[in-house]
Enzyme design. Structure first.
Site, PDB file in Angstrom:
ATOM      1  N   GLY A  37      50.644  31.534  43.379  1.00  0.00           N
ATOM      2  CA  GLY A  37      50.362  32.912  42.967  1.00  0.00           C
ATOM      3  C   GLY A  37      51.317  33.376  41.880  1.00  0.00           C
ATOM      4  N   GLY A  40      50.982  36.404  39.288  1.00  0.00           N
ATOM      5  CA  GLY A  40      50.894  37.771  39.781  1.00  0.00           C
ATOM      6  C   GLY A  40      52.115  38.610  39.469  1.00  0.00           C
ATOM      7  CD  GLN A  41      53.841  44.464  40.907  1.00  0.00           C
ATOM      8  OE1 GLN A  41      53.225  44.439  41.982  1.00  0.00           O
ATOM      9  NE2 GLN A  41      54.540  45.501  40.512  1.00  0.00           N
ATOM     10  CG  ASP A  63      47.851  32.472  39.976  1.00  0.00           C
ATOM     11  OD1 ASP A  63      48.714  33.281  40.377  1.00  0.00           O
ATOM     12  OD2 ASP A  63      46.624  32.719  40.051  1.00  0.00           O
ATOM     13  NE  ARG A  65      45.655  35.962  37.890  1.00  0.00           N
ATOM     14  CZ  ARG A  65      46.313  37.073  37.608  1.00  0.00           C
ATOM     15  NH1 ARG A  65      46.086  37.714  36.484  1.00  0.00           N
ATOM     16  NH2 ARG A  65      47.223  37.539  38.439  1.00  0.00           N
ATOM     17  CG  ASP A  78      41.651  27.522  45.545  1.00  0.00           C
ATOM     18  OD1 ASP A  78      42.299  28.216  46.347  1.00  0.00           O
ATOM     19  OD2 ASP A  78      40.397  27.524  45.498  1.00  0.00           O
ATOM     20  CE1 TYR A 167      48.819  42.546  51.424  1.00  0.00           C
ATOM     21  CE2 TYR A 167      49.965  44.475  52.275  1.00  0.00           C
ATOM     22  CZ  TYR A 167      49.947  43.344  51.477  1.00  0.00           C
ATOM     23  OH  TYR A 167      51.057  43.011  50.738  1.00  0.00           O
TER      24      TYR A 167
END
Ligand code: NAD
Length: 351
Positions: A37, A40-41, A63, A65, A78, A167
């Site tokens: 990941g 990400g942020q 990631d 992406r 993935d 979540y």
């Protein structure tokens, strides 16, 4: 940041033990770090900080992406595919995994089944690979792991959690799974319950506290922001440099001092939209804020603590935030203003 050397997972094939995880890496026996990941942020800044600390080649960014490999190894990975994680761990000789791939709170309420599958499924895959290959694992939990039944002010490290969001359900399950893999298999799992994170490098990924990032971009560009949470909604927050440092310091901490592992409450400041707007107005006096409440995100925020107690993290591994509301606001505005000026400069026609 502490000066202790990085402590990756076990160096052999056997499952990680606490003792092996405490070995500093030396000479040829260097294990790499895998970040999932990583686009990400948190990932964008965590990868940069890990590379600055351990070297570009020591950190593999991954990631769903695509990620640029200009500064070090990078791959599309993935985490729903356990074999692909295993291949990456073997190929890059990984000793520590920072598992950031997840679906965040607001998006999870829109797609709860997918959130469950990704948040639980990818973590289980990572834990299984870690068990088999002897890796240490960092996984973030969240203040979203607490529900309305938890004490909301001064929320203790150990208390009733019972979240009411998908979540939160995945975060509590994740904390318990990480503890299970540590207790049953000796995997060196560690984690923190992050509060809302404020940063300027990568956009937030669909959390309930995204307003605290958006507000800065709108303040610099438009002098005005319409907030989706009520003015008095108080939540814990943290500036990204502190969040990244927390992850690294926890993974470097002496395991014999860790009574808790998954996951430590950590916080840096308690923020409401009104308080944040006031802090911004000290730098941009004309800044205006209006409110257009999103009932879904407001309900999530209302189910979360207003102030968590992070004394266990302070006692067990020396956690200490460096940015308060004023310092974070000044730094965010300065960096975004410089970027806005550069964008205007780049758009100017040549003289
Ligand atoms: P983000 O949404 O910005 O990034 C998550 C990344 O995971 C994305 O780049 C996405 O492409 C990737 N991803 C999603 N599914 C994947 C898959 N199957 N395989 C590989 N990659 C996949 O999230 P973030 O803000 O960086 O958060 C990282 C972690 O920290 C999450 O566990 C999150 O719950 C937790 N956390 C974040 C905050 C916050 O304010 N940002 C607060 C508390 C906890």
């Amino acid at each position: 940041m502490t000066d202790t050397p990085h402590r990756p997972g076990a160096h052999g094939r056997a499952p990680t033990t606490i003792a092996s995880a405490a070995q500093p890496r030396t000479g040829q026996n260097v294990k790499r770090i895998l970040v999932t990941g990583a686009a990400g942020q948190i990932g964008v800044e965590l990868v940069a900080a890990l590379r600055a600390r351990y070297g570009d080649d020591a950190v593999v960014a991954s990631d769903l992406r695509p990620i640029s490999d200009d500064h070090g190894p990078a791959l599309i990975l993935d985490c729903s595919d356990a074999e692909a994680i295993d291949r990456a761990v073997r190929h890059y000789d990984v000793g520590t995994i920072y598992h950031l791939a997840a679906v965040l709170s607001a998006v999870a309420e829109q797609t709860p089944l997918r959130a469950y599958q990704i948040n639980i499924g990818t973590l289980l895959n990572v834990l299984e690979v870690a068990r088999e290959r002897g890796c240490a694992v960092f996984t973030p939990s969240s203040i979203g792991a607490f529900g309305p039944g938890a004490p909301r002010d001064g929320t203790p490290q150990d208390t009733i959690q019972r979240p009411t969001t998908m979540y939160g359900i995945t975060k509590v399950a994740g904390e318990l799974l990480c503890d299970y893999y540590h207790l049953k298999y000796g995997v060196d799992t560690r984690g923190v319950r992050y509060p809302g994170l404020i940063s300027h490098s990568a956009p937030p990924g669909g959390g309930t506290t995204d307003y605290a990032v958006d507000i800065f971009h709108h303040a610099v560009r438009h002098g005005h922001y319409t907030c989706f949470l009520r003015a008095d909604t108080q939540l814990d927050m943290m500036y990204m440099p502190d969040a990244v440092r927390a992850a690294i310091e926890l993974m470097e901490a002496d395991p014999s001092r860790l009574r808790h592992r998954n996951a430590f409450n950590i916080t840096a400041m308690q923020v409401t939209p009104a308080r944040l707007a006031e802090a911004i107005r000290k730098h941009l006096p004309g800044f205006r804020i209006e409110y257009d409440i999103d009932p879904v995100r407001q309900a999530i925020a209302d189910s979360w603590p207003i102030r968590i107690d992070d004394s266990a993290a302070r006692a067990e591994w020396g956690w200490q935030p460096r940015y308060d509301l004023e310092a974070m606001t000044a730094d965010m505005l300065e960096r975004l203003s410089v970027r806005a000026d550069q964008a205007v400069g780049a758009a100017d026609p040549p003289a």
